[in-house]
Scaffold this motif. Structure first.
Motif, PDB file in Angstrom:
ATOM      1  N   GLU A 106       0.828  -1.196   0.000  1.00 28.15           N
ATOM      2  CA  GLU A 106       0.000   0.000   0.000  1.00 28.15           C
ATOM      3  C   GLU A 106       0.869   1.256   0.000  1.00 28.15           C
ATOM      4  O   GLU A 106       1.846   1.356   0.726  1.00 28.15           O
ATOM      5  N   LYS A 107       0.511   2.225  -0.855  1.00 23.64           N
ATOM      6  CA  LYS A 107       1.251   3.480  -0.911  1.00 23.64           C
ATOM      7  C   LYS A 107       0.852   4.352   0.283  1.00 23.64           C
ATOM      8  O   LYS A 107      -0.312   4.463   0.623  1.00 23.64           O
ATOM      9  N   THR A 108       1.856   4.972   0.917  1.00 22.44           N
ATOM     10  CA  THR A 108       1.609   5.791   2.095  1.00 22.44           C
ATOM     11  C   THR A 108       2.532   7.003   2.084  1.00 22.44           C
ATOM     12  O   THR A 108       3.515   7.029   1.355  1.00 22.44           O
ATOM     13  N   ASP A 109       2.199   7.982   2.906  1.00 21.17           N
ATOM     14  CA  ASP A 109       3.055   9.172   3.006  1.00 21.17           C
ATOM     15  C   ASP A 109       3.982   9.070   4.215  1.00 21.17           C
ATOM     16  O   ASP A 109       4.562  10.050   4.647  1.00 21.17           O
ATOM     17  N   ARG A 110       4.132   7.875   4.736  1.00 22.43           N
ATOM     18  CA  ARG A 110       4.998   7.632   5.886  1.00 22.43           C
ATOM     19  C   ARG A 110       6.037   6.579   5.531  1.00 22.43           C
ATOM     20  O   ARG A 110       5.798   5.704   4.717  1.00 22.43           O
ATOM     21  N   ALA A 111       7.190   6.665   6.165  1.00 25.18           N
ATOM     22  CA  ALA A 111       8.239   5.659   6.008  1.00 25.18           C
ATOM     23  C   ALA A 111       8.577   5.113   7.385  1.00 25.18           C
ATOM     24  O   ALA A 111       8.697   5.873   8.340  1.00 25.18           O
ATOM     25  N   ARG A 112       8.723   3.829   7.470  1.00 27.45           N
ATOM     26  CA  ARG A 112       9.096   3.193   8.734  1.00 27.45           C
ATOM     27  C   ARG A 112      10.616   3.066   8.771  1.00 27.45           C
ATOM     28  O   ARG A 112      11.235   2.658   7.798  1.00 27.45           O
ATOM     29  N   ILE A 113      11.196   3.447   9.915  1.00 29.80           N
ATOM     30  CA  ILE A 113      12.644   3.324  10.091  1.00 29.80           C
ATOM     31  C   ILE A 113      12.916   2.536  11.369  1.00 29.80           C
ATOM     32  O   ILE A 113      12.028   2.391  12.215  1.00 29.80           O
ATOM     33  N   GLN A 114      14.130   2.078  11.499  1.00 25.72           N
ATOM     34  CA  GLN A 114      14.540   1.374  12.713  1.00 25.72           C
ATOM     35  C   GLN A 114      15.708   2.130  13.316  1.00 25.72           C
ATOM     36  O   GLN A 114      16.672   2.458  12.624  1.00 25.72           O
ATOM     37  N   VAL A 115      15.616   2.400  14.609  1.00 26.72           N
ATOM     38  CA  VAL A 115      16.654   3.135  15.323  1.00 26.72           C
ATOM     39  C   VAL A 115      16.999   2.348  16.588  1.00 26.72           C
ATOM     40  O   VAL A 115      16.112   1.869  17.285  1.00 26.72           O
ATOM     41  N   THR A 116      18.271   2.232  16.865  1.00 24.20           N
ATOM     42  CA  THR A 116      18.715   1.557  18.078  1.00 24.20           C
ATOM     43  C   THR A 116      19.049   2.594  19.138  1.00 24.20           C
ATOM     44  O   THR A 116      19.838   3.508  18.884  1.00 24.20           O
ATOM     45  N   LEU A 117      18.426   2.467  20.302  1.00 23.05           N
ATOM     46  CA  LEU A 117      18.644   3.387  21.420  1.00 23.05           C
ATOM     47  C   LEU A 117      19.030   2.587  22.651  1.00 23.05           C
ATOM     48  O   LEU A 117      18.625   1.431  22.806  1.00 23.05           O
ATOM     49  N   SER A 118      19.747   3.224  23.543  1.00 30.59           N
ATOM     50  CA  SER A 118      20.049   2.554  24.808  1.00 30.59           C
ATOM     51  C   SER A 118      18.754   2.440  25.613  1.00 30.59           C
ATOM     52  O   SER A 118      17.856   3.288  25.496  1.00 30.59           O
ATOM     53  N   PRO A 119      18.650   1.414  26.434  1.00 34.71           N
ATOM     54  CA  PRO A 119      17.460   1.283  27.279  1.00 34.71           C
ATOM     55  C   PRO A 119      17.241   2.511  28.165  1.00 34.71           C
ATOM     56  O   PRO A 119      16.092   2.935  28.362  1.00 34.71           O
ATOM     57  N   ALA A 120      18.311   3.095  28.662  1.00 33.56           N
ATOM     58  CA  ALA A 120      18.172   4.271  29.528  1.00 33.56           C
ATOM     59  C   ALA A 120      17.575   5.452  28.776  1.00 33.56           C
ATOM     60  O   ALA A 120      16.696   6.156  29.293  1.00 33.56           O
ATOM     61  N   LEU A 121      18.029   5.679  27.543  1.00 31.61           N
ATOM     62  CA  LEU A 121      17.484   6.780  26.755  1.00 31.61           C
ATOM     63  C   LEU A 121      16.026   6.518  26.396  1.00 31.61           C
ATOM     64  O   LEU A 121      15.187   7.423  26.474  1.00 31.61           O
ATOM     65  N   LEU A 122      15.706   5.298  26.045  1.00 36.02           N
ATOM     66  CA  LEU A 122      14.328   4.959  25.710  1.00 36.02           C
ATOM     67  C   LEU A 122      13.412   5.172  26.912  1.00 36.02           C
ATOM     68  O   LEU A 122      12.304   5.705  26.767  1.00 36.02           O
ATOM     69  N   GLU A 123      13.862   4.807  28.082  1.00 30.96           N
ATOM     70  CA  GLU A 123      13.070   5.034  29.298  1.00 30.96           C
ATOM     71  C   GLU A 123      12.834   6.519  29.527  1.00 30.96           C
ATOM     72  O   GLU A 123      11.728   6.929  29.901  1.00 30.96           O
ATOM     73  N   ARG A 124      13.862   7.326  29.306  1.00 31.50           N
ATOM     74  CA  ARG A 124      13.713   8.782  29.471  1.00 31.50           C
ATOM     75  C   ARG A 124      12.720   9.344  28.460  1.00 31.50           C
ATOM     76  O   ARG A 124      11.884  10.188  28.808  1.00 31.50           O
ATOM     77  N   ILE A 125      12.838   8.901  27.221  1.00 36.28           N
ATOM     78  CA  ILE A 125      11.914   9.364  26.176  1.00 36.28           C
ATOM     79  C   ILE A 125      10.484   8.983  26.530  1.00 36.28           C
ATOM     80  O   ILE A 125       9.565   9.806  26.470  1.00 36.28           O
ATOM     81  N   ASP A 126      10.283   7.729  26.907  1.00 34.11           N
ATOM     82  CA  ASP A 126       8.935   7.274  27.237  1.00 34.11           C
ATOM     83  C   ASP A 126       8.357   8.015  28.433  1.00 34.11           C
ATOM     84  O   ASP A 126       7.176   8.390  28.434  1.00 34.11           O
ATOM     85  N   ALA A 127       9.181   8.260  29.445  1.00 28.77           N
ATOM     86  CA  ALA A 127       8.702   8.996  30.623  1.00 28.77           C
ATOM     87  C   ALA A 127       8.307  10.412  30.233  1.00 28.77           C
ATOM     88  O   ALA A 127       7.272  10.928  30.674  1.00 28.77           O
TER      89      ALA A 127
END
Length: 55
Positions: free
Chosen positions: A2-23
Protein backbone atom coordinates in the motif's frame (compact mmCIF):
# COMPACT_ATOMS: atom_id res chain seq x y z
CA UNK A 1 2.21 -2.93 -0.95
CA UNK A 2 0.00 0.00 0.00
CA UNK A 3 1.25 3.48 -0.91
CA UNK A 4 1.61 5.79 2.10
CA UNK A 5 3.05 9.17 3.01
CA UNK A 6 5.00 7.63 5.89
CA UNK A 7 8.24 5.66 6.01
CA UNK A 8 9.10 3.19 8.73
CA UNK A 9 12.64 3.32 10.09
CA UNK A 10 14.54 1.37 12.71
CA UNK A 11 16.65 3.13 15.32
CA UNK A 12 18.71 1.56 18.08
CA UNK A 13 18.64 3.39 21.42
CA UNK A 14 20.05 2.55 24.81
CA UNK A 15 17.46 1.28 27.28
CA UNK A 16 18.17 4.27 29.53
CA UNK A 17 17.48 6.78 26.76
CA UNK A 18 14.33 4.96 25.71
CA UNK A 19 13.07 5.03 29.30
CA UNK A 20 13.71 8.78 29.47
CA UNK A 21 11.91 9.36 26.18
CA UNK A 22 8.93 7.27 27.24
CA UNK A 23 8.70 9.00 30.62
CA UNK A 24 8.81 12.42 28.97
CA UNK A 25 6.18 11.45 26.39
CA UNK A 26 3.91 10.19 29.16
CA UNK A 27 4.32 13.47 31.06
CA UNK A 28 3.42 15.60 28.04
CA UNK A 29 0.77 13.22 26.71
CA UNK A 30 2.11 12.38 23.26
CA UNK A 31 3.15 9.13 21.66
CA UNK A 32 6.81 8.26 21.35
CA UNK A 33 6.55 8.33 17.56
CA UNK A 34 4.90 11.76 17.53
CA UNK A 35 7.51 13.19 19.90
CA UNK A 36 10.41 11.81 17.88
CA UNK A 37 8.94 13.31 14.69
CA UNK A 38 8.48 16.69 16.39
CA UNK A 39 11.99 16.75 17.83
CA UNK A 40 13.62 15.67 14.57
CA UNK A 41 11.69 18.27 12.55
CA UNK A 42 12.47 21.06 15.04
CA UNK A 43 16.14 20.12 15.18
CA UNK A 44 16.45 19.92 11.41
CA UNK A 45 14.65 23.25 10.96
CA UNK A 46 16.98 24.93 13.47
CA UNK A 47 20.12 23.46 11.94
CA UNK A 48 19.05 24.40 8.42
CA UNK A 49 18.44 27.98 9.59
CA UNK A 50 21.85 28.06 11.27
CA UNK A 51 23.51 26.68 8.14
CA UNK A 52 21.65 29.18 5.99
CA UNK A 53 22.78 32.03 8.21
CA UNK A 54 26.39 30.86 7.92
CA UNK A 55 26.39 30.91 4.13
Amino acid sequence: MEKTDRARIQVTLSPALLERIDAYCTRIGVTRSAWIQIVLAETLDRRERELGDAL
